[in-house]
Design a protein around this motif. Structure first.
Motif, short mmCIF file in Angstrom:
data_model
loop_
_atom_site.label_atom_id
_atom_site.label_comp_id
_atom_site.label_asym_id
_atom_site.label_seq_id
_atom_site.Cartn_x
_atom_site.Cartn_y
_atom_site.Cartn_z
N UNK A 142 0.80 -1.21 0.00
CA UNK A 142 0.00 0.00 0.00
C UNK A 142 0.84 1.26 0.00
N UNK A 143 0.31 2.30 -0.62
CA UNK A 143 0.91 3.62 -0.57
C UNK A 143 0.60 4.21 0.80
N UNK A 144 1.60 4.79 1.44
CA UNK A 144 1.43 5.34 2.78
C UNK A 144 1.29 6.86 2.70
N UNK B 53 -8.62 12.62 6.83
CA UNK B 53 -8.22 11.24 6.61
C UNK B 53 -9.42 10.36 6.28
N UNK B 54 -10.50 10.51 7.04
CA UNK B 54 -11.70 9.71 6.79
C UNK B 54 -12.30 10.02 5.42
N UNK B 55 -12.33 11.29 5.04
CA UNK B 55 -12.91 11.68 3.75
C UNK B 55 -12.04 11.22 2.59
N UNK B 56 -10.72 11.30 2.74
CA UNK B 56 -9.82 10.80 1.69
C UNK B 56 -10.04 9.32 1.47
N UNK B 57 -10.10 8.55 2.56
CA UNK B 57 -10.33 7.10 2.43
C UNK B 57 -11.68 6.82 1.79
N UNK C 22 -10.49 2.31 -5.20
CA UNK C 22 -9.14 2.14 -4.68
C UNK C 22 -9.24 1.82 -3.18
N UNK C 23 -8.88 0.60 -2.81
CA UNK C 23 -9.02 0.17 -1.42
C UNK C 23 -8.16 1.04 -0.51
N UNK D 68 -4.05 2.03 -0.44
CA UNK D 68 -3.63 3.26 0.24
C UNK D 68 -3.93 3.14 1.73
N UNK D 69 -2.92 3.44 2.55
CA UNK D 69 -3.09 3.52 4.00
C UNK D 69 -2.93 4.98 4.39
#
Length: 220
Positions: free
Chosen positions: A3-5, A20-24, A32-33, A92-93
């Motif tokens: 994963x991309x950090x 962070x929550x909205x980006x995820x 994109x997981x 993505x993390x």
């Protein structure tokens, strides 16, 4: 899969958790997981628990910036397996605070002549000694201190304190130094690639959706 950090950084009240929550959410909606890990992990690690006691003003004695920095690093070291699992399972993390947060806050508590040495010491502790992975991108959410303080006061109750402001949040001068440290780290590229996103436009707060959309656009 590795994963991309993405580390979302900024002072208290900058809107890191919301971003962070909205980006995820936007990444997942686009196929994109993505997942979010927030630090400190107050209820899950020894380091996080002691940090909660410290920030809540319940430690029986003072602690040096290096001692506190070690607790923040310990919290992530104890979370190494959680980070590894997240990077194995997701594209993505998104970190809500990561290594740079430790550097910015602890360096804000020493004199200007000591700050850079302390930042380097923390980076070596977390990356070289504890083996934590560097972020692929650190994203600095730039929010004026006065605006951030108002946002802090609107936060819901936190697990580690009954007060409206914790030890760090209550110190406006500290928050100003933290902001300056973040700006310097971003400008110099400490820990790797950085990008800066302002949370204001024409003096007004931008929406979380708009801010997250700009961040997602940086992920290539």
């Amino acid at each position: 899969m590795t994963g991309l950090l993405l580390a979302i950084e900024g002072g208290d009240g900058a809107g890191k958790a919301t971003a962070a929550a909205e980006v995820a959410a936007q990444l997942n909606a686009a196929g994109r997981s993505a997942t979010v890990l927030s630090f400190p992990r107050y209820a899950e690690t020894l380091g996080g628990h002691v940090l909660g006691e410290y920030l809540g003003g319940r430690l029986p004695h003072a602690a040096s910036p290096r001692a506190i920095a070690t607790l923040y690093a310990l919290d992530r070291f104890e979370s190494a397996a959680v980070i590894a699992e997240a990077t194995a399972r997701h594209e993505v993390v998104v970190f809500d605070r990561y290594i740079a947060s430790n550097m910015a806050y602890q360096a804000a508590q020493v004199g200007p002549g000591e700050a850079r040495d302390l930042m380097g010491w923390i980076a070596r502790l977390e990356v070289e000694q504890f083996g934590l992975p560097l972020p692929d991108l650190s994203l600095y959410l730039d929010t004026p201190v006065e605006v951030a303080r108002g946002l802090i006061l609107r936060k819901r109750k936190r697990s580690y304190t009954d007060e409206a402001l914790d030890t760090y949040e209550a110190d406006m001068a500290l928050q100003a130094r933290v902001r300056a440290n973040y700006a310097a780290m971003a400008a110099e590229g400490l820990l790797g690639r950085w990008a800066t996103v302002s949370t204001l436009a024409d003096g007004a707060l931008r929406s979380p959706r708009e801010i997250a959309g700009e961040i997602v656009g940086l992920l290539v």
